[in-house]
Design a protein around this motif. Structure first.
Motif, PDB file in Angstrom:
ATOM      1  N   ASP A 180      37.808  37.861  32.479  1.00 47.11           N
ATOM      2  CA  ASP A 180      38.653  37.019  33.317  1.00 47.11           C
ATOM      3  C   ASP A 180      37.792  36.222  34.298  1.00 47.11           C
ATOM      4  N   ILE A 181      38.431  35.435  35.151  1.00 52.73           N
ATOM      5  CA  ILE A 181      37.712  34.519  36.035  1.00 52.73           C
ATOM      6  C   ILE A 181      36.825  35.245  37.056  1.00 52.73           C
ATOM      7  N   PRO A 182      37.338  36.269  37.783  1.00 53.21           N
ATOM      8  CA  PRO A 182      36.453  36.963  38.735  1.00 53.21           C
ATOM      9  C   PRO A 182      35.228  37.579  38.065  1.00 53.21           C
ATOM     10  N   ASP A 183      35.419  38.167  36.881  1.00 50.87           N
ATOM     11  CA  ASP A 183      34.275  38.745  36.177  1.00 50.87           C
ATOM     12  C   ASP A 183      33.293  37.670  35.721  1.00 50.87           C
ATOM     13  N   SER A 184      33.818  36.487  35.351  1.00 51.94           N
ATOM     14  CA  SER A 184      32.937  35.378  34.960  1.00 51.94           C
ATOM     15  C   SER A 184      32.074  34.924  36.129  1.00 51.94           C
ATOM     16  N   ILE A 185      32.668  34.877  37.309  1.00 50.55           N
ATOM     17  CA  ILE A 185      31.918  34.463  38.494  1.00 50.55           C
ATOM     18  C   ILE A 185      30.866  35.507  38.861  1.00 50.55           C
ATOM     19  N   LEU A 186      31.230  36.785  38.762  1.00 56.62           N
ATOM     20  CA  LEU A 186      30.257  37.848  39.010  1.00 56.62           C
ATOM     21  C   LEU A 186      29.111  37.782  38.004  1.00 56.62           C
TER      22      LEU A 186
END
Length: 435
Positions: A410-416
Motif C-alpha cells: 500500500d501507499i505508506p509501505d511504498s513510502i517507507l
C-alpha cells in the motif's frame, strides 16, 4: 541504427516518477545529490495521483500527492525526464553505471505552454482517454489530466491528423511538430528502481464479461468515477448513463488465482474495495453495495476497524466465489457464485459490477540491464537480496528497489520502502565516493 547520444552525468538515477520514486528522489536531492528522475508517462505522480481517497483515513489522495509532486518538480537538484525509457544499464565499476535513455517528443515546448486548453478545443480528433481509463474521450491535442505535472499540453502523434488547428490557436506558439526523439547516455553512481506495478487485465478472465458487458468495469474505472477530477458529475454506469442502484464488487480478480498466473495476494484489493464501498454509500445513499470475497485480509493498522465500519454503514459482504457473469437485455448483470458458507450455488442480480483487479509485476523490470542480469523473484517482481536486513538491496551492488517494484504494497509501505532505498543509496554513495 546508431543514434547520436548526448552524454549526461548525475549522482543518482531514479526510474519511476510515482510516489515511491518521487520520495526517493527527494531524499537524495535534499542530501545534496544531483538526481535524474525518469518517468515513462506524461506526468509525475504514478497511480496515486489518479486516486480519490486513501484507506483507512479517507484523506484526499490528490491533496497528498500534488504538493509532493510540485516539490519534486521545483527542486534544483532534480532533473525530470517524462515520456522517457531507460535501457541497457551497465555497471562498469563501483559508483560507475551507464544507462541509455530514450526521450520521446511531446511536440509541445513545456516551458512555453500556459495550459490554456485552446489547442484541445480546436482539435477535431477524439480518442479514448487513458487517464480516465476509457470512460470518456479526449482530443489528440490534450492536457493529460487537470492536476498533471507538468501541467502542459501534449500531442498524441499516433492519432493526430496534422491538420494544424492546434498550432493556429496556440497563443504562445509552443506547439512544435519538428521535435524528434532524443537519445542520452547517462553516467551515474547509483540506481533506484521504482518502476511500480501493473494492474491485472480482466480480459484474461472472459467469464466475467469485461470488455463484452459495458456495465462491468474495473476498480480503477470506479476510482475515477469517485475522484474529484472524475469524468462525470456523479456515479454512472457506462452502458446507458443511469445511476446504479445495486453495485457488486468481485474481489481477487486476478489475485490468488494460479489459472491466470498470479497466485499471490495483491494486498491492496480488499481495502481499496472497502474504501470505494464507503465512498459510494456517501455518494449514493440509496444504493446497495455488495462485496463478494474469498477472505477479507485487513492486516494493517486501522484496517480491521475500517472493515467493521463499512459493515456498520450497510455494505453487504458475501463470502462467495464468482463463477460467471451474464448480461440481461436491460444491461443488468446476473452473478452466479458459490456461497462458501452454505456450500451451494446461487445467483444475484446487480446493475453494475466492479472487478477488484490485482497487482502484477512490471514486465520491464528484467529488461533494463545489459551485462549483469537483475534478479527477479518467482512472480517477476524485483528480488530483494536481504529481505529482513536490507529490503531495498538487489543482487547488483549499487542498485536499489523501492515501492511496488519489489512486491504489492500500500501507499505508506511504498513510502517507507522509498525511504529505505534512498538511505541505502546515500550510504552507498558515501562508501564509494572518490578519494
Amino acid at each position: 541504427m546508431n543514434e547520436e547520444r548526448k552524454v549526461i552525468k548525475y549522482d543518482a538515477l531514479v526510474i519511476g516518477g510515482g510516489i515511491a520514486g518521487g520520495e526517493a528522489a527527494l531524499n537524495l536531492a535534499n542530501t545534496g545529490y544531483k538526481v535524474l528522475l525518469v518517468e515513462k508517462d506524461r506526468s509525475l505522480g504514478g497511480k496515486m495521483i489518479l486516486l480519490s481517497k486513501v484507506f483507512p483515513t479517507l484523506d484526499c489522495s490528490a491533496c497528498i500527492t500534488t504538493p509532493k509532486v510540485s516539490e519534486i518538480a521545483r527542486h534544483q537538484n532534480i532533473t525530470i525526464f517524462t515520456e522517457s525509457e531507460v535501457s541497457d544499464i551497465v555497471k562498469k565499476s563501483e559508483n560507475n553505471f551507464t544507462a541509455q535513455i530514450t526521450k520521446k517528443p511531446r511536440y509541445v515546448r513545456v516551458e512555453d505552454c500556459t495550459a490554456c486548453q485552446l489547442c484541445e478545443k480546436a482539435c477535431p480528433v477524439s480518442v479514448r482517454d487513458e487517464y480516465q481509463f476509457g470512460l470518456i474521450g479526449r482530443k489528440a491535442a490534450f492536457i493529460p489530466f487537470s492536476i498533471a505535472n507538468p501541467k502542459a499540453a501534449a500531442i498524441d502523434i499516433e492519432n493526430c491528423t496534422l491538420c494544424g488547428a492546434c498550432e493556429k490557436v496556440c497563443p504562445t506558439h509552443c506547439i512544435d511538430f519538428t521535435m524528434e526523439t532524443e537519445y542520452y547516455e547517462l553516467h551515474t553512481k547509483t540506481v533506484i528502481l521504482a518502476t511500480g506495478f501493473n494492474l491485472f487485465d480482466p480480459l484474461e478472465i472472459p467469464r466475467y464479461g469485461y470488455g463484452q458487458y459495458k456495465n462491468v468495469i474495473t476498480s480503477m474505472q470506479m476510482e475515477r468515477e469517485i475522484a474529484p477530477t472524475r469524468p462525470f458529475n456523479t456515479i454512472l454506469r457506462p452502458g446507458d448513463g443511469k445511476v446504479p442502484d445495486k453495485i457488486a464488487y468481485v474481489l481477487c480478480t486476478g489475485s490468488r488465482d494460479a489459472t491466470v498466473g498470479n497466485p499471490i495476494c495483491s494486498q491492496i484489493c480488499c481495502m481499496y474495495s472497502i474504501k470505494q464501498a464507503q465512498l459510494l454509500m456517501g455518494a449514493l445513499p440509496m444504493a446497495d453495495v455488495t462485496i463478494y470475497y474469498i477472505n477479507i485480509r485487513s492486516f494493517g493498522k486501522g484496517f480491521e476497524e475500517f472493515y467493521q465500519q463499512a459493515k456498520g454503514m450497510g455494505v453487504n459482504f458475501v463470502k462467495g466465489k464468482i463463477g460467471k457473469i451474464n448480461e440481461k437485455e436491460d444491461g443488468n448483470l446476473i452473478l452466479t457464485y458459490e456461497d462458501i458458507n452454505e456450500g451451494v450455488v446461487k445467483e444475484a442480480e446487480h446493475d453494475m459490477v466492479v472487478l477488484s483487479v490485482g497487482a502484477k509485476s512490471n514486465p520491464t523490470n528484467g529488461k533494463m540491464f545489459g551485462q549483469e542480469k537483475l534478479k527477479l523473484d518467482p512472480f517477476n517482481f524485483i528480488a530483494q537480496d536481504d529481505l529482513q536486513g536490507n529490503p531495498s538491496k538487489t543482487n547488483i551492488n549499487g542498485v536499489f528497489v523501492a515501492g511496488t517494484a519489489s512486491a504489492p504494497m500500500d501507499i505508506p509501505d511504498s513510502i517507507l520502502s522509498a525511504g529505505s532505498a534512498s538511505s541505502e543509496a546515500i550510504s552507498y554513495l558515501i562508501q564509494h565516493q572518490e578519494a
